[in-house]
Design a protein around this motif. Structure first.
Motif, PDB file in Angstrom:
ATOM      1  N   THR A  78       0.692  -1.075   0.192  1.00 21.40           N
ATOM      2  CA  THR A  78       0.032  -0.183  -0.045  1.00 21.40           C
ATOM      3  C   THR A  78       0.925   1.436   0.049  1.00 21.40           C
ATOM      4  O   THR A  78       1.777   1.392   0.671  1.00 21.40           O
ATOM      5  CB  THR A  78      -0.861  -0.044   1.185  1.00 21.40           C
ATOM      6  N   LEU A  79       0.549   2.319  -0.771  1.00 17.31           N
ATOM      7  CA  LEU A  79       1.307   3.390  -0.919  1.00 17.31           C
ATOM      8  C   LEU A  79       0.518   4.567   0.048  1.00 17.31           C
ATOM      9  O   LEU A  79       1.213   5.719   0.353  1.00 17.31           O
ATOM     10  CB  LEU A  79       1.009   3.962  -2.467  1.00 17.31           C
ATOM     11  N   ALA A  80      -0.251   4.276   0.789  1.00 12.25           N
ATOM     12  CA  ALA A  80      -1.167   5.337   1.446  1.00 12.25           C
ATOM     13  C   ALA A  80      -0.230   5.738   2.552  1.00 12.25           C
ATOM     14  O   ALA A  80       0.210   4.893   3.449  1.00 12.25           O
ATOM     15  CB  ALA A  80      -2.324   4.719   1.997  1.00 12.25           C
ATOM     16  N   GLY A  81       0.018   6.769   2.699  1.00  9.19           N
ATOM     17  CA  GLY A  81       1.026   7.544   3.876  1.00  9.19           C
ATOM     18  C   GLY A  81       2.619   7.093   3.698  1.00  9.19           C
ATOM     19  O   GLY A  81       3.159   7.504   4.568  1.00  9.19           O
ATOM     20  N   ALA A  82       2.873   6.394   2.638  1.00 12.25           N
ATOM     21  CA  ALA A  82       4.291   5.945   2.418  1.00 12.25           C
ATOM     22  C   ALA A  82       5.088   7.271   2.028  1.00 12.25           C
ATOM     23  O   ALA A  82       4.772   7.857   1.128  1.00 12.25           O
ATOM     24  CB  ALA A  82       4.240   4.704   1.336  1.00 12.25           C
ATOM     25  N   ARG A  83       6.081   7.474   2.690  1.00  7.99           N
ATOM     26  CA  ARG A  83       7.045   8.378   1.998  1.00  7.99           C
ATOM     27  C   ARG A  83       8.145   7.727   1.047  1.00  7.99           C
ATOM     28  O   ARG A  83       8.815   6.850   1.302  1.00  7.99           O
ATOM     29  CB  ARG A  83       7.809   8.947   3.222  1.00  7.99           C
ATOM     30  N   ILE A  84       8.094   8.494  -0.034  1.00  3.17           N
ATOM     31  CA  ILE A  84       8.814   7.927  -1.335  1.00  3.17           C
ATOM     32  C   ILE A  84       9.957   9.036  -1.778  1.00  3.17           C
ATOM     33  O   ILE A  84       9.432  10.142  -2.080  1.00  3.17           O
ATOM     34  CB  ILE A  84       7.844   7.502  -2.510  1.00  3.17           C
ATOM     35  N   GLY A  85      11.193   8.678  -2.074  1.00  6.89           N
ATOM     36  CA  GLY A  85      11.953   9.672  -2.304  1.00  6.89           C
ATOM     37  C   GLY A  85      12.094   9.268  -4.130  1.00  6.89           C
ATOM     38  O   GLY A  85      12.277   8.427  -4.375  1.00  6.89           O
ATOM     39  N   VAL A  86      12.101  10.351  -4.456  1.00  5.21           N
ATOM     40  CA  VAL A  86      12.250  10.335  -6.089  1.00  5.21           C
ATOM     41  C   VAL A  86      13.421  11.094  -6.558  1.00  5.21           C
ATOM     42  O   VAL A  86      13.736  12.263  -6.281  1.00  5.21           O
ATOM     43  CB  VAL A  86      10.877  11.045  -6.974  1.00  5.21           C
ATOM     44  N   LEU A  95       0.942   9.642 -10.155  1.00  5.58           N
ATOM     45  CA  LEU A  95       0.163   8.442 -10.014  1.00  5.58           C
ATOM     46  C   LEU A  95       0.602   7.899  -8.428  1.00  5.58           C
ATOM     47  O   LEU A  95      -0.511   7.562  -7.678  1.00  5.58           O
ATOM     48  CB  LEU A  95       0.537   7.317 -10.845  1.00  5.58           C
ATOM     49  N   LEU A  96       1.813   8.347  -7.902  1.00  6.67           N
ATOM     50  CA  LEU A  96       2.120   7.680  -6.702  1.00  6.67           C
ATOM     51  C   LEU A  96       1.382   8.747  -5.580  1.00  6.67           C
ATOM     52  O   LEU A  96       0.936   8.179  -4.592  1.00  6.67           O
ATOM     53  CB  LEU A  96       3.628   7.856  -6.708  1.00  6.67           C
ATOM     54  N   THR A  97       1.341   9.935  -5.883  1.00  5.36           N
ATOM     55  CA  THR A  97       0.680  10.811  -4.939  1.00  5.36           C
ATOM     56  C   THR A  97      -0.674  10.677  -5.037  1.00  5.36           C
ATOM     57  O   THR A  97      -1.320  10.728  -3.828  1.00  5.36           O
ATOM     58  CB  THR A  97       1.127  12.297  -5.768  1.00  5.36           C
ATOM     59  N   ARG A  98      -1.499  10.290  -6.193  1.00  3.28           N
ATOM     60  CA  ARG A  98      -2.793  10.136  -6.362  1.00  3.28           C
ATOM     61  C   ARG A  98      -3.175   8.640  -5.305  1.00  3.28           C
ATOM     62  O   ARG A  98      -4.221   8.597  -4.654  1.00  3.28           O
ATOM     63  CB  ARG A  98      -3.215   9.934  -7.580  1.00  3.28           C
ATOM     64  N   GLU A 136       3.764  10.167  -0.293  1.00  9.95           N
ATOM     65  CA  GLU A 136       4.122  11.479   0.131  1.00  9.95           C
ATOM     66  C   GLU A 136       5.490  11.500  -0.282  1.00  9.95           C
ATOM     67  O   GLU A 136       6.555  10.803   0.080  1.00  9.95           O
ATOM     68  CB  GLU A 136       4.422  11.475   1.759  1.00  9.95           C
ATOM     69  N   LEU A 137       5.625  12.304  -1.376  1.00  3.89           N
ATOM     70  CA  LEU A 137       6.780  12.381  -2.226  1.00  3.89           C
ATOM     71  C   LEU A 137       7.793  13.642  -1.954  1.00  3.89           C
ATOM     72  O   LEU A 137       7.345  14.771  -1.807  1.00  3.89           O
ATOM     73  CB  LEU A 137       6.490  12.540  -3.831  1.00  3.89           C
ATOM     74  N   THR A 138       9.108  13.243  -1.856  1.00  4.31           N
ATOM     75  CA  THR A 138       9.998  14.176  -1.825  1.00  4.31           C
ATOM     76  C   THR A 138      11.130  13.837  -3.039  1.00  4.31           C
ATOM     77  O   THR A 138      11.542  12.887  -3.399  1.00  4.31           O
ATOM     78  CB  THR A 138      11.205  14.094  -0.572  1.00  4.31           C
ATOM     79  N   ALA A 139      11.080  15.127  -3.950  1.00  2.00           N
ATOM     80  CA  ALA A 139      12.031  14.905  -5.123  1.00  2.00           C
ATOM     81  C   ALA A 139      13.163  15.716  -5.449  1.00  2.00           C
ATOM     82  O   ALA A 139      12.958  16.765  -4.978  1.00  2.00           O
ATOM     83  CB  ALA A 139      10.649  14.946  -6.314  1.00  2.00           C
ATOM     84  N   ASP A 186      11.517  26.123  -6.664  1.00  2.00           N
ATOM     85  CA  ASP A 186      10.561  27.231  -6.766  1.00  2.00           C
ATOM     86  C   ASP A 186       9.896  27.001  -8.243  1.00  2.00           C
ATOM     87  O   ASP A 186       8.971  27.668  -8.601  1.00  2.00           O
ATOM     88  CB  ASP A 186      11.240  28.556  -7.050  1.00  2.00           C
ATOM     89  N   ARG A 187      10.380  26.203  -9.161  1.00  2.00           N
ATOM     90  CA  ARG A 187       9.822  25.957 -10.237  1.00  2.00           C
ATOM     91  C   ARG A 187       8.576  25.009 -10.152  1.00  2.00           C
ATOM     92  O   ARG A 187       7.735  25.094 -10.965  1.00  2.00           O
ATOM     93  CB  ARG A 187      10.633  25.292 -11.273  1.00  2.00           C
ATOM     94  N   TYR A 188       8.279  24.238  -9.287  1.00  3.66           N
ATOM     95  CA  TYR A 188       7.127  23.323  -9.014  1.00  3.66           C
ATOM     96  C   TYR A 188       6.312  23.720  -7.957  1.00  3.66           C
ATOM     97  O   TYR A 188       6.767  23.843  -6.869  1.00  3.66           O
ATOM     98  CB  TYR A 188       7.847  21.726  -8.755  1.00  3.66           C
ATOM     99  N   SER A 189       5.062  23.732  -8.280  1.00  3.30           N
ATOM    100  CA  SER A 189       4.120  23.798  -7.304  1.00  3.30           C
ATOM    101  C   SER A 189       2.941  22.632  -7.469  1.00  3.30           C
ATOM    102  O   SER A 189       2.290  22.644  -8.322  1.00  3.30           O
ATOM    103  CB  SER A 189       3.284  25.180  -7.397  1.00  3.30           C
ATOM    104  N   GLY A 190       2.995  21.779  -6.268  1.00  2.00           N
ATOM    105  CA  GLY A 190       2.141  20.870  -6.331  1.00  2.00           C
ATOM    106  C   GLY A 190       2.338  20.045  -5.237  1.00  2.00           C
ATOM    107  O   GLY A 190       3.014  20.371  -4.183  1.00  2.00           O
ATOM    108  N   PRO A 191       1.387  18.683  -5.204  1.00  2.67           N
ATOM    109  CA  PRO A 191       1.538  17.912  -3.677  1.00  2.67           C
ATOM    110  C   PRO A 191       2.627  17.370  -3.310  1.00  2.67           C
ATOM    111  O   PRO A 191       3.073  17.276  -2.122  1.00  2.67           O
ATOM    112  CB  PRO A 191       0.551  16.875  -4.308  1.00  2.67           C
ATOM    113  N   MET A 192       3.625  17.196  -4.352  1.00  5.54           N
ATOM    114  CA  MET A 192       5.092  16.739  -3.904  1.00  5.54           C
ATOM    115  C   MET A 192       5.999  17.850  -3.450  1.00  5.54           C
ATOM    116  O   MET A 192       6.028  18.827  -4.013  1.00  5.54           O
ATOM    117  CB  MET A 192       5.794  15.686  -4.904  1.00  5.54           C
ATOM    118  N   ARG A 193       6.943  17.387  -2.644  1.00  6.10           N
ATOM    119  CA  ARG A 193       8.043  18.455  -2.179  1.00  6.10           C
ATOM    120  C   ARG A 193       9.261  18.279  -3.135  1.00  6.10           C
ATOM    121  O   ARG A 193       9.687  17.099  -2.996  1.00  6.10           O
ATOM    122  CB  ARG A 193       8.164  18.130  -0.665  1.00  6.10           C
TER     123      ARG A 193
END
Length: 428
Positions: free
Chosen positions: A305-313, A336-339, A343-346, A354-361
């Motif tokens: 399950t990916l729910a709540g899993a912290r993933i490094g990208v 898709l991972l976020t959906r 929880e993504l850190t990339a 500052d170029r990206y604004s969205g659900p991942m960090r």
């Protein structure tokens, strides 16, 4: 040949490269764009595109007076020998190429261009566009020529100045030869053909490359099932000169500014002409399936399950050597991972936070993606990822698992650091 007066409409990576390289070949070039801020920056020789050698060529052209930038549709177009159209042709809602920008430029320049000027369509356009442009211009004293671009992002300057081929399409032999003479300094083989054939060469080439990539991505899945090694398989394939080794590297899918758009456009043209093209349709479907396969790998790696899993990208651009996020499979996988609740850190060397604004960090250092991660996934083949301090990364993660979709990382080094390594196309 004598220096020609050239206008390039559009200052994207194709238009800007075309303008800068023609100036480098000795021609007098004016480049126009509707983005006034971009034009102002380029006039100061400030280039923000991540394209090796391009900034230097722009600076040289501006400094030596062979390259100028002006906004909009300028009066300078009334004093040129050639006008190159390098405006966007994005995918429309029906999958076909949107030609509104091309048509708008033709309409606005129709009464401005001097007699004898050659209009050259550099934008990627569907079959029949050159003939349609001639009708739209409605002037017998203007010629329209197709001259598709074959520029790889990250290699655009090299590809323009040292091309594998130049393709020119026109029903007017004299105009085709005039365009051909512009490339005399490149020493490239030149194909002169009809406009429809030239237009189709571009789509046919990109779609064939997409087919190779979809083929090898499916092959990599088969390798995983039968305990074969995709590297060994593709090495054996690539040594056959009928096949070659290019575009046989598996990954999370193909993307960028060309392949997704061009495959959809050619399929749309085929559908409109009532030509069944199941191979191309399967190529697109396979690519869609590939990104979902990557998500499934990550889901399995973190326990189901990916729910709540912290993933490094690691990696967000569609390939290394560019800052382009358009149709990036890495971005699609991330979304898709976020959906799915992750929880993504990339990190990507060409995507500042500052170029990206969205659900991942998005962070500004690669090691930051490891902190608390239940898995790290490599999505873009940036060489620097292979050189990371993996022992340090292992100290930061919550669970030492890596999903390497690019077969990029040094397996022994990463495993010695304590990671379990899952690689596309490799035995389990």
């Amino acid at each position: 040949m004598a220096a020609q007066r050239i206008a390039v409409v559009g200052a994207g990576y194709v238009g800007l490269t075309t303008a800068a390289c023609f100036a480098r070949l000795g021609h007098r070039v004016v480049c126009t764009d509707i983005d006034e801020a971009k034009v102002a920056a380029l006039s100061r020789a400030e280039v923000d595109a991540h394209e090796p050698g391009l900034a230097e060529l722009v600076e040289q052209g501006v400094r030596e007076g062979r390259l100028r930038f002006v906004p909009g549709i300028p009066v300078e177009l009334s004093d040129v020998d050639f006008v190159f159209l390098a405006v966007p042709t994005p995918t429309g809602k029906d999958g076909a190429a949107d030609l509104s920008a091309v048509e708008d430029v033709l309409t606005r320049t129709r009464d401005l261009l001097p007699p004898g000027c050659v209009v050259v369509i550099k934008s990627t356009v569907p079959v029949g566009t050159t003939a349609r442009a001639r009708r739209l211009l409605g002037r017998s004293d203007l010629a329209v020529v197709a001259n598709p671009e074959f520029l790889r992002e990250g290699h655009a300057v090299e590809d323009f100045l040292h091309p594998q081929r130049v393709v020119i399409g026109s029903e007017d032999e004299a105009s085709a030869q005039r365009v051909r003479s512009l490339y005399d300094g490149t020493g490239a083989p030149v194909v002169v053909t009809g406009s429809a054939s030239a237009e189709l060469v571009k789509y046919a080439s990109n779609c064939f490359l997409a087919m190779k990539l979809s083929y090898v991505n499916t092959l990599s899945e088969l390798c995983e099932r039968v305990d074969a090694d995709i590297d060994d398989v593709t090495e054996g394939m690539g040594l056959d000169d009928r096949i070659g080794s290019a575009f046989l590297a598996p990954g999370p899918g193909w993307g960028g500014s060309c392949l997704p758009k061009d495959t959809r456009a050619l399929l749309s043209t085929s559908d409109a002409m009532r030509v069944d093209f199941p191979l191309l349709r399967a190529t697109i479907d396979t690519n869609t399936r590939q990104v979902r396969r990557v998500v499934d790998k990550v889901r399995a790696a973190v326990g189901g399950t990916l729910a709540g899993a912290r993933i490094g990208v690691l990696g967000l651009t569609f390939k290394a050597g560019t800052d382009d996020l358009r149709d990036s499979p890495a971005m699609t996988v991330a979304h898709l991972l976020t959906r799915a609740g992750a929880e993504l850190t990339a990190y990507d060397p060409c995507v500042p936070p500052d170029r990206y604004s969205g659900p991942m960090r998005v962070v500004d250092a690669a090691h930051l993606v490891a902190k608390g991660a239940r898995a790290i996934v490599v999505l873009t083949e940036w060489p620097e990822f292979a050189e990371l301090d993996w022992a340090r990364m292992a100290e930061e993660v919550w669970q030492p698992v890596i999903v390497d979709t690019r077969d990029l990382l040094p397996a022994k080094k990463v495993q010695a650091a304590g990671f379990r390594l899952i690689v596309t196309g490799k035995p389990g």
